[in-house]
Design an enzyme around this catalytic site. Structure first.
Site, PDB file in Angstrom:
ATOM      1  N   GLY A 132       0.937  -1.366  -0.009  1.00  0.00           N
ATOM      2  CA  GLY A 132       0.020  -0.024  -0.097  1.00  0.00           C
ATOM      3  C   GLY A 132       0.898   1.187   0.157  1.00  0.00           C
ATOM      4  O   GLY A 132       2.137   1.139  -0.181  1.00  0.00           O
ATOM      5  N   PHE A 134       1.348   3.456   2.372  1.00  0.00           N
ATOM      6  CA  PHE A 134       2.163   3.596   3.516  1.00  0.00           C
ATOM      7  C   PHE A 134       2.898   2.441   4.129  1.00  0.00           C
ATOM      8  O   PHE A 134       3.237   2.355   5.228  1.00  0.00           O
ATOM      9  CB  PHE A 134       1.147   4.229   4.512  1.00  0.00           C
ATOM     10  CG  PHE A 134       0.717   5.676   4.337  1.00  0.00           C
ATOM     11  CD1 PHE A 134       1.689   6.446   4.583  1.00  0.00           C
ATOM     12  CD2 PHE A 134      -0.545   5.802   3.906  1.00  0.00           C
ATOM     13  CE1 PHE A 134       1.175   7.906   4.320  1.00  0.00           C
ATOM     14  CE2 PHE A 134      -0.934   7.215   3.368  1.00  0.00           C
ATOM     15  CZ  PHE A 134       0.100   8.496   3.748  1.00  0.00           C
ATOM     16  N   GLY A 135       2.812   1.300   3.445  1.00  0.00           N
ATOM     17  CA  GLY A 135       3.445  -0.128   4.168  1.00  0.00           C
ATOM     18  C   GLY A 135       2.876  -1.083   3.265  1.00  0.00           C
ATOM     19  O   GLY A 135       2.718  -1.009   1.899  1.00  0.00           O
ATOM     20  N   LYS A 155       1.594  -6.970   8.675  1.00  0.00           N
ATOM     21  CA  LYS A 155       1.321  -5.524   8.040  1.00  0.00           C
ATOM     22  C   LYS A 155       2.459  -4.765   8.717  1.00  0.00           C
ATOM     23  O   LYS A 155       2.880  -4.660   9.727  1.00  0.00           O
ATOM     24  CB  LYS A 155       0.150  -5.236   8.450  1.00  0.00           C
ATOM     25  CG  LYS A 155      -0.035  -3.721   7.905  1.00  0.00           C
ATOM     26  CD  LYS A 155      -1.505  -2.978   8.047  1.00  0.00           C
ATOM     27  CE  LYS A 155      -1.789  -1.900   7.694  1.00  0.00           C
ATOM     28  NZ  LYS A 155      -3.304  -1.424   7.767  1.00  0.00           N
ATOM     29  N   ASP A 251     -13.220   2.879   5.038  1.00  0.00           N
ATOM     30  CA  ASP A 251     -12.927   2.535   4.050  1.00  0.00           C
ATOM     31  C   ASP A 251     -13.150   1.267   3.283  1.00  0.00           C
ATOM     32  O   ASP A 251     -12.290   0.374   3.118  1.00  0.00           O
ATOM     33  CB  ASP A 251     -11.240   2.425   4.018  1.00  0.00           C
ATOM     34  CG  ASP A 251     -10.443   2.698   2.457  1.00  0.00           C
ATOM     35  OD1 ASP A 251     -10.959   3.237   1.840  1.00  0.00           O
ATOM     36  OD2 ASP A 251      -9.332   2.269   2.481  1.00  0.00           O
ATOM     37  N   GLU A 528     -49.575  28.070  20.768  1.00  0.00           N
ATOM     38  CA  GLU A 528     -49.451  26.986  21.508  1.00  0.00           C
ATOM     39  C   GLU A 528     -48.576  25.868  20.933  1.00  0.00           C
ATOM     40  O   GLU A 528     -47.851  25.181  21.332  1.00  0.00           O
ATOM     41  CB  GLU A 528     -50.761  26.351  21.932  1.00  0.00           C
ATOM     42  CG  GLU A 528     -50.573  25.169  22.923  1.00  0.00           C
ATOM     43  CD  GLU A 528     -52.158  24.301  23.100  1.00  0.00           C
ATOM     44  OE1 GLU A 528     -52.085  23.177  23.668  1.00  0.00           O
ATOM     45  OE2 GLU A 528     -53.089  24.904  22.388  1.00  0.00           O
TER      46      GLU A 528
END
Length: 576
Positions: A132, A134-135, A155, A251, A528
């Site tokens: 991905g 970021f990793g 991960k 996601d 009212e």
């Protein structure tokens, strides 16, 4: 951090049949569309199906523009969204000037999470299975302990990618959520988390059956109704579980659901909680995250809750049933405008050949008004899915929110809701009966406010504590109100907005008004009525409420009745 379970490298060229797609290559005069470079609006949530640029080789089929009901004027929401995401993840400064990785934005950041640092002694890394933004994710084998010899997924998130305090907080929250939520049969099993000076390692169950996306492609781009039902039930089950705990995934897409094994009956597992967050029932989130083709309209408006996940599930259901996405464009700006303004196409094949229940199911999830969308628990009770599963319907937090509003309503509005509840059909009552039973009524068939707290405690996890759902439920349990039988419970737990989204709304409203005329309607002065609604002196009540009351007898008109059902606020009246 949101897509570290991303598609394997070898799957980059996958494509999915799209209704109306041609093989004509775009002309060279067309400039390539810009890509944001952020995983949240990645060019291809479903790789070649969701193309990010018309500037591709002639061997790749292009995507013609869908004819929308009306043109979309500028300004585009894309620019400020990209800037917002860049600031969140440290890619650029607010003025969009690039920051070298590991420089200014990392000053003073504490990247220590308190996880064990013994990863290397516990696991041996094998090959990479996904990457991905970021990793990346690797397979590994346990060296000792209860997981010795067992294959797992790891991960790996490099700390060099954590360039802002928010990014660090996201990793910490993801681990905390996985630890708290693990145990549901449709959620990837979490084992442990480790860290060293370079990386964070999240050890989880290894799913070998591939992505839901792969299965869609293998089946020629779509599922049969029966097979789509099986997928939807599993997705809704785990999402209902998360929402009850006060967790919104943010996601949801086919890539984030994996099959446990390659067996045809393999269970589906939700993965990747890197963008997930806690949300209290009476609060709204405002940060913009998600994947472009699955993002809900209210996310773009920066005010959303768990309903945003239901929109994403609606998009997945649409793709499963017809092989095409409901909203698309060549650019991110176009995607966002389509999500905000365009309507899904239910006229082209195969929709006319599908069951009316299937079409209604998708439409009730893809409603742009989040208040009219089904919850996950309600969707499991939808006629399209009833009979296709034997799941126990979980408690639904919307019941708690509706009951709170009901208790604080005037006697006049309670009478109106009671009349509306009497018009519900047997299938519509089935969901409410399930929720009433979960609250544990007494032998005499009554529930008290304390029942709400007791019922929620049975399903609680640590995630529920972190999301502060307990605080909200405790507040309800402390309200002073009489015990409710099933009839009044239905009136209190009825969502007028959701009923309004149904094709039978007009019949429900007219029939309810007839009942209200007999039992609840009475002459009422405008002053009212204004007092009943809690309107302040700044509201010109004789102007805004004159159509609410019949001049012949001073009773509520049909218009007044319908607006009273909605619990119209003084702010709404001032806009009218």
């Amino acid at each position: 951090m949101g897509i570290c379970h991303g598609k394997p490298v070898e799957q980059q060229s996958k494509s999915l049949p799209v209704s109306g797609e041609t093989n004509e290559a775009p002309t060279n005069s067309q400039p390539p569309a810009k890509s944001s470079g952020f995983p949240f609006y990645s060019p291809s949530p479903v790789p070649s199906l969701f193309k990010s640029s018309p500037s591709v080789s002639s061997s790749v089929s292009s995507t013609p523009l869908r004819i929308f009901k009306r043109p979309f004027p500028p300004p585009s929401p894309a620019k400020h969204i990209r800037a917002f995401l860049a600031r969140r993840y440290g890619s650029v400064k607010p003025n969009e000037v690039s920051i070298p990785e590991g420089k200014e934005c990392e000053i003073g950041l504490d990247k220590s999470f308190g996880f064990s640092k013994q990863f290397a002694s516990h696991y041996e890394i094998d090959g990479e299975v996904g990457r991905g933004h970021f990793g990346y994710t690797c397979s590994a084998k346990g060296k000792k302990g209860s997981l010795k010899g067992q294959e797992v997924a790891v991960k790996v998130i490099p700390k060099s990618k954590m360039t802002t305090a928010i990014a660090i907080e996201d990793v910490s929250r993801e681990v905390k959520m996985l630890r708290a939520l693990t145990g549901h049969k449709n959620l990837v099993q979490f084992y442990d988390a480790f860290e060293d000076d370079e990386n964070v390692y999240i050890v989880m169950e290894l799913c070998k059956g591939g992505e839901l996306l792969d299965k869609i492609l293998q089946r020629g781009g779509k599922y049969s109704e029966d097979d789509a039902k099986k997928v939807m039930v599993q997705i809704l089950s785990v999402v209902a579980y998360c929402h009850l705990q006060g967790v919104v995934h943010r996601d949801l897409k086919p890539e984030n659901f994996l099959f446990s094994t390659k067996d045809e009956t393999s269970p589906l597992k939700a993965i990747d909680f890197g963008l997930s967050d806690y949300v209290k029932p009476d609060e709204r989130l405002n940060d913009i995250v998600g994947s472009a083709y699955y993002v809900a309209p209210e996310v773009l408006h920066r005010t959303y809750g768990t309903e945003a996940d239901m929109w994403s599930i609606g998009v997945i259901a649409y793709i499963l049933l017809c092989g095409s996405r409901p909203f698309w464009a060549r650019t991110e700006s176009g995607i966002f405008r389509a999500v905000l303004k365009a309507e899904p196409n239910f006229e082209e094949a195969p929709w006319p050949s599908l069951s009316p229940e299937a079409v209604d199911f998708v439409k009730r999830l893809l409603n742009k008004d989040y208040r009219k969308r089904l919850t996950a628990a309600q969707a499991l009770c939808h006629p399209w899915l009833v009979g296709s599963h034997e799941l126990k319907i979980p408690s639904d937090m919307i019941i708690y929110k509706l009951v709170k509003v009901y208790i604080m309503s005037t006697s006049l509005r309670k009478s109106a809701l009671a009349a509306l509840a009497k018009t519900l059909t047997v299938p519509q009552l089935a969901y409410l009966r399930e929720q009433f039973t979960l609250l544990g009524p007494s032998k005499n068939g009554y529930i008290s406010m304390q029942n709400y707290k007791t019922a929620i405690l049975k399903s609680s996890t640590d995630a529920m504590k972190d999301s502060r759902v307990f605080d909200f439920v405790h507040m309800i349990s402390c309200l002073q109100y009489k015990k409710l039988d099933f009839e009044e419970f239905c009136a209190s737990a009825l969502s007028v907005y959701q009923l309004e989204a149904m094709e039978t709304w007009e019949q429900h409203a007219r029939r309810a008004y007839e009942l209200f005329e007999k039992d609840g309607n009475r002459p009422i002065m405008i002053e009212e009525l204004a007092s009943e609604l809690g309107l302040g002196p700044s509201v010109p009540v004789h102007v805004v409420l004159q159509d609410w009351i019949r001049h012949s007898d001073g009773k509520l008109s049909f218009l007044g009745f319908v607006r009273l059902l909605h619990g119209v606020s003084s702010r709404t009246l001032q806009k009218a």
